[in-house]
Design an enzyme around this catalytic site. Structure first.
Site, mmCIF file in Angstrom:
data_model
loop_
_atom_site.group_PDB
_atom_site.id
_atom_site.type_symbol
_atom_site.label_atom_id
_atom_site.label_comp_id
_atom_site.label_asym_id
_atom_site.label_seq_id
_atom_site.Cartn_x
_atom_site.Cartn_y
_atom_site.Cartn_z
ATOM 1 N N CYS A 77 0.854 -1.192 0.000
ATOM 2 C CA CYS A 77 0.000 0.000 0.000
ATOM 3 C C CYS A 77 0.890 1.243 0.000
ATOM 4 O O CYS A 77 1.954 1.254 0.622
ATOM 5 C CB CYS A 77 -0.859 -0.047 1.257
ATOM 6 S SG CYS A 77 -1.665 1.490 1.662
ATOM 7 N N TYR A 310 -3.355 31.128 3.346
ATOM 8 C CA TYR A 310 -3.784 29.726 3.157
ATOM 9 C C TYR A 310 -4.554 29.289 4.413
ATOM 10 O O TYR A 310 -4.171 28.340 5.092
ATOM 11 C CB TYR A 310 -2.594 28.782 2.900
ATOM 12 C CG TYR A 310 -1.623 29.279 1.866
ATOM 13 C CD1 TYR A 310 -1.806 28.985 0.515
ATOM 14 C CD2 TYR A 310 -0.527 30.066 2.230
ATOM 15 C CE1 TYR A 310 -0.905 29.450 -0.440
ATOM 16 C CE2 TYR A 310 0.365 30.541 1.285
ATOM 17 C CZ TYR A 310 0.173 30.229 -0.047
ATOM 18 O OH TYR A 310 1.064 30.695 -0.979
ATOM 19 N N GLU A 331 -7.757 32.670 1.503
ATOM 20 C CA GLU A 331 -7.981 31.266 1.137
ATOM 21 C C GLU A 331 -8.655 31.218 -0.232
ATOM 22 O O GLU A 331 -9.538 32.017 -0.529
ATOM 23 C CB GLU A 331 -8.869 30.625 2.217
ATOM 24 C CG GLU A 331 -9.541 29.319 1.869
ATOM 25 C CD GLU A 331 -8.568 28.169 1.591
ATOM 26 O OE1 GLU A 331 -7.609 27.994 2.347
ATOM 27 O OE2 GLU A 331 -8.797 27.458 0.591
ATOM 28 N N CYS A 406 3.973 21.510 5.320
ATOM 29 C CA CYS A 406 3.729 20.057 5.328
ATOM 30 C C CYS A 406 4.657 19.358 4.331
ATOM 31 O O CYS A 406 4.443 18.193 4.011
ATOM 32 C CB CYS A 406 2.262 19.748 5.036
ATOM 33 S SG CYS A 406 1.652 20.500 3.536
#
Ligand code: SAM
EC number: 2.1.1.190
Length: 448
Positions: A77, A310, A331, A406
């Site tokens: 996976c 964001y 945003e 991230c």
């Protein structure tokens, strides 16, 4: 060295993709599922000019920290990369991954990184999942994740990153689709489940390749039976995505049943309404830590104007609003901006303003108009910030930039642009929002 050769290799380090790095004949070789310091036997699967790849055959000398991956589809996976490591080792690999990105990709030699902030709950932490649906034949429907770098479906009933309440809903969905749509008329592509805390209420989004009015009765029956059967499932949306590749969710939401929004409540009492198109951090416990570190890095005194670029449903903006004079969120997803405005009202917050549009369009114009800014929070998607955004911020001369990233590679690229313009990384703290996977969030404070 040629494809098919079998040899023994020493693993020097591990990438965030969970690949061991060896250096046979002075060239880099990547071997998946290895730990730093291990001696392994591997078969060469690919030879390129500057690097090669191998398949792990045997761990000859295991390193401290090796564990048996609990998930039966680990390695097949594409979801998890680090399950073969114990949790402390995962944290140190993530810290090294952020350091390596800043040093090697960003050429920032002295960035103070770490230590990575871990969690007591490294399993079953996700409040959101995307599953892919594929018709195998008219009566049979496949549901699962994709194999790494492929569209091959990996079916598994109980992913150990999902909360216990998701697998029963997924099973009910599959069985009801097979009952209601025996002929395979409905063009399902994916489904998304989102769960709110602490209510544990669930929203289900079916993604279809197209919408036709004749689908309505089957979809209605499917949604109503599911909401009736699964008590925590309170909202079912239909989303249309005509594209096979790329983003799972399309822009159209023609229909919904049950509740329009979920409500997330954070520990400090902040309430957030979340619609189907709005971003929600996937790990609610670690989100509290992420926002706490972000607020600490902002070091607000009550007098500042903060830009939250964001901003999603306004979570960071509203988290910071009580500590500053004014916060302005930007945003691109209009539904998320509507959520953010409602969330400000819901929490009685009057010093938060939200602007709809891309940060690269809105922010340069906003700052050029002479609007004041003291602190900028950036929390972009993985691809990072547009150069126009960074240029506009540098020209506006805030006292701090807090970059919540991230993706270590885009963090390195963007911060190196800021460092070139005289900014300095004060600290970069990796936060483990995604245990078992190679993903890592970083809160990075820059000042000038
Ligand atoms: C990583 S999320 C962060 C959301 C929010 N700060 C939070 O903690 O929930 C990134 C957000 O940026 C939005 N986004 C992506 N690209 C954008 C752009 N170019 N301009 C404005 N918003 C964008 C996404 O819709 C998403 O809501």
């Amino acid at each position: 060295m040629k494809v098919g050769d079998i040899g023994n290799y020493h693993i020097e380090r591990v990438t965030l993709q969970g690949e061991g790095v060896a250096r046979p004949e002075g060239k880099v070789m990547f071997i998946p599922a290895c730990l730093p310091g291990e001696d392994v036997q591997a078969k060469v699967t690919q030879v390129k000019k500057n690097y090669s790849r191998g398949e792990l055959l045997k761990v000859v000398t295991p390193a401290k920290g090796r564990v048996d991956a609990p998930c039966p589809v680990f390695g097949v996976c594409g979801g998890c990369q680090l399950q073969m490591m114990d949790y402390p080792l995962q944290l140190s690999v993530k810290e090294e991954g952020v350091k390596d990105a800043l040093h090697r990709l960003g050429r920032i030699k002295d960035a103070p990184v770490g230590p990575a902030l871990g969690t007591d709950h490294p399993w079953r932490y996700r409040n959101r999942v995307q599953m892919h649906l594929q018709r195998r034949s008219a009566g049979s429907l496949g549901m699962g994740y994709y194999r790494y770098n492929s569209r091959e479906l990996i079916e598994h009933d109980d992913c150990p990153l999902l909360p216990k309440s998701f697998p029963p809903v997924l099973k009910a969905v599959r069985s009801l689709i097979q009952d209601i749509d025996r002929e395979g008329e409905l063009p399902f592509r994916h489904l998304v489940l989102k769960r709110a805390n602490p209510s544990e209420e669930i929203m289900l989004i079916f993604v279809l390749a197209e919408w036709r009015s004749q689908y309505h009765s089957k979809i209605k029956s499917l949604a109503c039976q599911l909401i009736d059967k699964e008590k925590k499932l309170v909202s079912v949306y239909i989303n249309i995505n005509q594209k096979e590749e790329g983003e799972v969710l399309g822009r159209e939401y023609p229909l919904y049943f049950g509740k329009e929004r979920l409500e997330e409540q954070m520990a400090g009492g902040l309430r957030l309404q979340i619609g189907p198109a709005s971003f929600l951090q996937v790990n609610p416990r670690q989100t509290e830590e992420l926002y706490r570190l972000t607020a600490e890095a902002c070091a607000l005194t009550g007098l500042e104007t903060v830009i939250d670029a964001y901003c999603g449903v306004g979570s960071i903006s509203l988290f910071l609003a009580k500590q500053c004079k004014k916060v302005v969120g930007v945003e691109e997803v209009e539904m998320a901006v509507e959520d953010a405005r409602q969330n400000a009202a819901l929490n009685g917050i009057e010093n938060a303003e939200f602007l709809a549009g891309t940060v690269e369009d809105i922010l340069p114009a906003y700052l050029k108009d002479g609007n004041p800014v003291n602190v900028v929070v950036l929390d972009p998607p993985r691809k990072g910030c547009h150069e126009r955004v960074l240029d506009a911020i540098v020209d506006a001369r805030p006292s701090r930039i807090v970059y919540v990233s991230c993706d270590p590679a885009s963090l390195a690229r963007d911060t190196s642009r800021l460092v070139e313009r005289g900014w300095q990384i004060e600290q970069a703290i990796p936060v483990d929002m995604f245990p078992q996977t190679g993903h890592v969030e970083t809160v990075c404070l820059l000042s000038k």
